[in-house]
Design a protein around this motif. Structure first.
Motif, PDB file in Angstrom:
ATOM      1  N   LEU A  95       0.945  -1.187   0.089  1.00 43.44           N
ATOM      2  CA  LEU A  95       0.008   0.101   0.115  1.00 43.44           C
ATOM      3  C   LEU A  95       0.824   1.227   0.119  1.00 43.44           C
ATOM      4  O   LEU A  95       0.549   2.348  -0.917  1.00 43.44           O
ATOM      5  CB  LEU A  95      -0.920  -0.073   1.165  1.00 43.44           C
ATOM      6  N   LEU A  96       1.918   1.333   0.763  1.00 49.18           N
ATOM      7  CA  LEU A  96       2.688   2.345   0.778  1.00 49.18           C
ATOM      8  C   LEU A  96       3.383   2.574  -0.597  1.00 49.18           C
ATOM      9  O   LEU A  96       3.547   3.793  -0.783  1.00 49.18           O
ATOM     10  CB  LEU A  96       3.804   2.076   1.897  1.00 49.18           C
ATOM     11  N   MET A  97       4.087   1.642  -1.084  1.00 52.74           N
ATOM     12  CA  MET A  97       4.711   1.615  -2.412  1.00 52.74           C
ATOM     13  C   MET A  97       3.858   2.186  -3.506  1.00 52.74           C
ATOM     14  O   MET A  97       4.306   3.035  -4.226  1.00 52.74           O
ATOM     15  CB  MET A  97       5.317   0.263  -2.749  1.00 52.74           C
ATOM     16  N   ARG A 118       1.413   4.079  -2.899  1.00 52.59           N
ATOM     17  CA  ARG A 118       0.873   5.662  -2.570  1.00 52.59           C
ATOM     18  C   ARG A 118       2.094   6.395  -2.570  1.00 52.59           C
ATOM     19  O   ARG A 118       1.845   7.712  -2.520  1.00 52.59           O
ATOM     20  CB  ARG A 118      -0.045   5.615  -1.418  1.00 52.59           C
ATOM     21  N   ASN A 119       3.234   6.043  -2.436  1.00 47.86           N
ATOM     22  CA  ASN A 119       4.449   7.119  -2.275  1.00 47.86           C
ATOM     23  C   ASN A 119       5.492   6.697  -2.949  1.00 47.86           C
ATOM     24  O   ASN A 119       6.212   5.458  -3.148  1.00 47.86           O
ATOM     25  CB  ASN A 119       4.654   6.897  -0.738  1.00 47.86           C
ATOM     26  N   LYS A 120       5.939   7.442  -3.950  1.00 44.80           N
ATOM     27  CA  LYS A 120       7.084   7.065  -4.835  1.00 44.80           C
ATOM     28  C   LYS A 120       8.534   6.762  -4.386  1.00 44.80           C
ATOM     29  O   LYS A 120       9.186   5.936  -4.760  1.00 44.80           O
ATOM     30  CB  LYS A 120       7.002   8.183  -6.056  1.00 44.80           C
ATOM     31  N   VAL A 121       8.642   7.878  -3.433  1.00 46.45           N
ATOM     32  CA  VAL A 121      10.070   7.506  -2.608  1.00 46.45           C
ATOM     33  C   VAL A 121      10.017   6.143  -1.983  1.00 46.45           C
ATOM     34  O   VAL A 121      11.193   5.496  -1.942  1.00 46.45           O
ATOM     35  CB  VAL A 121      10.079   8.631  -1.614  1.00 46.45           C
ATOM     36  N   VAL A 122       8.912   5.785  -1.155  1.00 45.74           N
ATOM     37  CA  VAL A 122       8.933   4.310  -0.588  1.00 45.74           C
ATOM     38  C   VAL A 122       9.145   3.413  -1.868  1.00 45.74           C
ATOM     39  O   VAL A 122       9.932   2.489  -1.676  1.00 45.74           O
ATOM     40  CB  VAL A 122       7.644   4.100   0.088  1.00 45.74           C
ATOM     41  N   PHE A 123       8.307   3.457  -3.045  1.00 46.56           N
ATOM     42  CA  PHE A 123       8.646   2.544  -4.183  1.00 46.56           C
ATOM     43  C   PHE A 123       9.933   2.750  -4.669  1.00 46.56           C
ATOM     44  O   PHE A 123      10.478   1.440  -4.886  1.00 46.56           O
ATOM     45  CB  PHE A 123       7.595   3.065  -5.182  1.00 46.56           C
ATOM     46  N   ASP A 124      10.751   3.547  -4.647  1.00 46.74           N
ATOM     47  CA  ASP A 124      12.189   3.902  -5.200  1.00 46.74           C
ATOM     48  C   ASP A 124      13.038   2.993  -4.403  1.00 46.74           C
ATOM     49  O   ASP A 124      14.074   2.385  -4.862  1.00 46.74           O
ATOM     50  CB  ASP A 124      12.380   5.065  -5.550  1.00 46.74           C
ATOM     51  N   ILE A 125      12.831   3.157  -3.078  1.00 45.55           N
ATOM     52  CA  ILE A 125      13.557   2.486  -1.951  1.00 45.55           C
ATOM     53  C   ILE A 125      13.341   0.983  -2.044  1.00 45.55           C
ATOM     54  O   ILE A 125      14.395   0.156  -1.912  1.00 45.55           O
ATOM     55  CB  ILE A 125      13.447   3.080  -0.743  1.00 45.55           C
ATOM     56  N   ILE A 126      12.242   0.475  -2.079  1.00 43.50           N
ATOM     57  CA  ILE A 126      12.128  -0.876  -1.846  1.00 43.50           C
ATOM     58  C   ILE A 126      12.058  -1.661  -3.008  1.00 43.50           C
ATOM     59  O   ILE A 126      12.471  -2.919  -3.348  1.00 43.50           O
ATOM     60  CB  ILE A 126      10.533  -1.042  -1.026  1.00 43.50           C
TER      61      ILE A 126
END
Length: 273
Positions: free
Chosen positions: A102-104, A106-114
């Motif tokens: 859900l976080l990935m 909704r949030n591009k920064v979290v997506f780019d990290i994980i």
């Protein structure tokens, strides 16, 4: 409505019950046919008796294991131990994977990290992690739970992200027009829209979890159904191996059915299968 009932037309609920009964009978017929073919191949001597025991021999092996156990372990203990490991690893993967997905989404920064880590872990087969986990954590329960979690969590995360992306944009636009906040849109629209995909990922993930567990028990365990299959295979007890495989399949299917029923209860708008 009264005319339709008076005419004898079955109600929708009755039709579903009849369809379910027909499905059960069809499943039973397929299983019976498979057993008959298995018996015929065994009697024809296509394979040596030790390589392909008959259904009767497998049933006798099952009864013997139920009564006396195998390899110093009772069958019930092996089943309970494997199910415990599955529940711990799979539930952990769901509890971590769904929020992360859900976080990935909704949030591009979290997506780019994980996402790079996720794409790195996803293609690596579970067997590759076993030596490291044994060295780091020994042969206790922790490495098995971690292996199940690592093998299952990519499926849960990707399924959750897919569910969020499948949310119809029109619903979000209408909600914004009506003055809904971002939190309300997420809780009332995005999450319900994602639930069917999340449950689909869970149904796929339970199979992956069993694959990871059996892989772990084949190498680093002294109990469990995977260990039972491996221990019997070393002794060329093919009937016992087949018993273990059938039990794993039945329990895995039962767990999938539990997830399916839970889905029908939580996500009733998707329809019943």
């Amino acid at each position: 409505m009264e005319r339709r009932e008076a005419s004898g037309e079955p109600k929708p609920k009755l039709r579903r019950v009849r369809a379910g009964m027909s499905s059960y009978w069809l499943t039973a017929a397929v299983i019976a046919i498979c057993v008959v073919i298995w018996q015929a191949v065994s009697m024809a001597g296509v394979f040596p008796a030790f390589a392909l025991p008959s259904p009767v021999a497998v049933w006798q092996a099952f009864v013997e294991i139920v009564r006396n156990g195998y390899g110093g372990q009772s069958l019930l203990d092996d089943i309970l131990i494997s199910c415990f490991r599955i529940v711990i690893g799979f539930v952990g993967a769901v509890l971590i994977g769904v929020p992360v997905g859900l976080l990935m989404s909704r949030n591009k920064v979290v997506f780019d990290i994980i996402d790079p880590l996720l794409q790195f872990v996803r293609p690596v087969p579970p067997l590759a992690y076993i030596p490291l986990l044994v060295v780091w954590f020994g042969i206790g329960e922790l490495p098995k739970a971690i292996l199940i979690l690592v093998g299952t969590i990519p499926v849960i995360i990707i399924g959750t992200m897919s569910g969020v992306k499948s949310t119809p944009p029109l619903r979000i636009a209408v909600a914004r027009t009506l003055g809904a906040t971002n939190a309300q849109i997420f809780r009332r629209i995005v999450l319900p829209s994602a639930m069917p995909e999340i449950f689909t990922a869970m149904r796929v993930g339970i199979g992956v979890a069993w694959t990871c567990l059996v892989a772990a028990e084949l190498i680093a365990a002294s109990s469990g159904l995977g260990w039972l299959v491996q221990f019997a295979g070393q002794a060329l007890q093919v009937a016992v191996v087949i018993v273990g495989i059938v039990i794993i399949g039945v329990i895995g299917y039962a767990m999938e059915l539990v997830i399916r029923k839970l889905e029908n209860w939580i996500v009733p708008w998707r329809g019943h299968e």
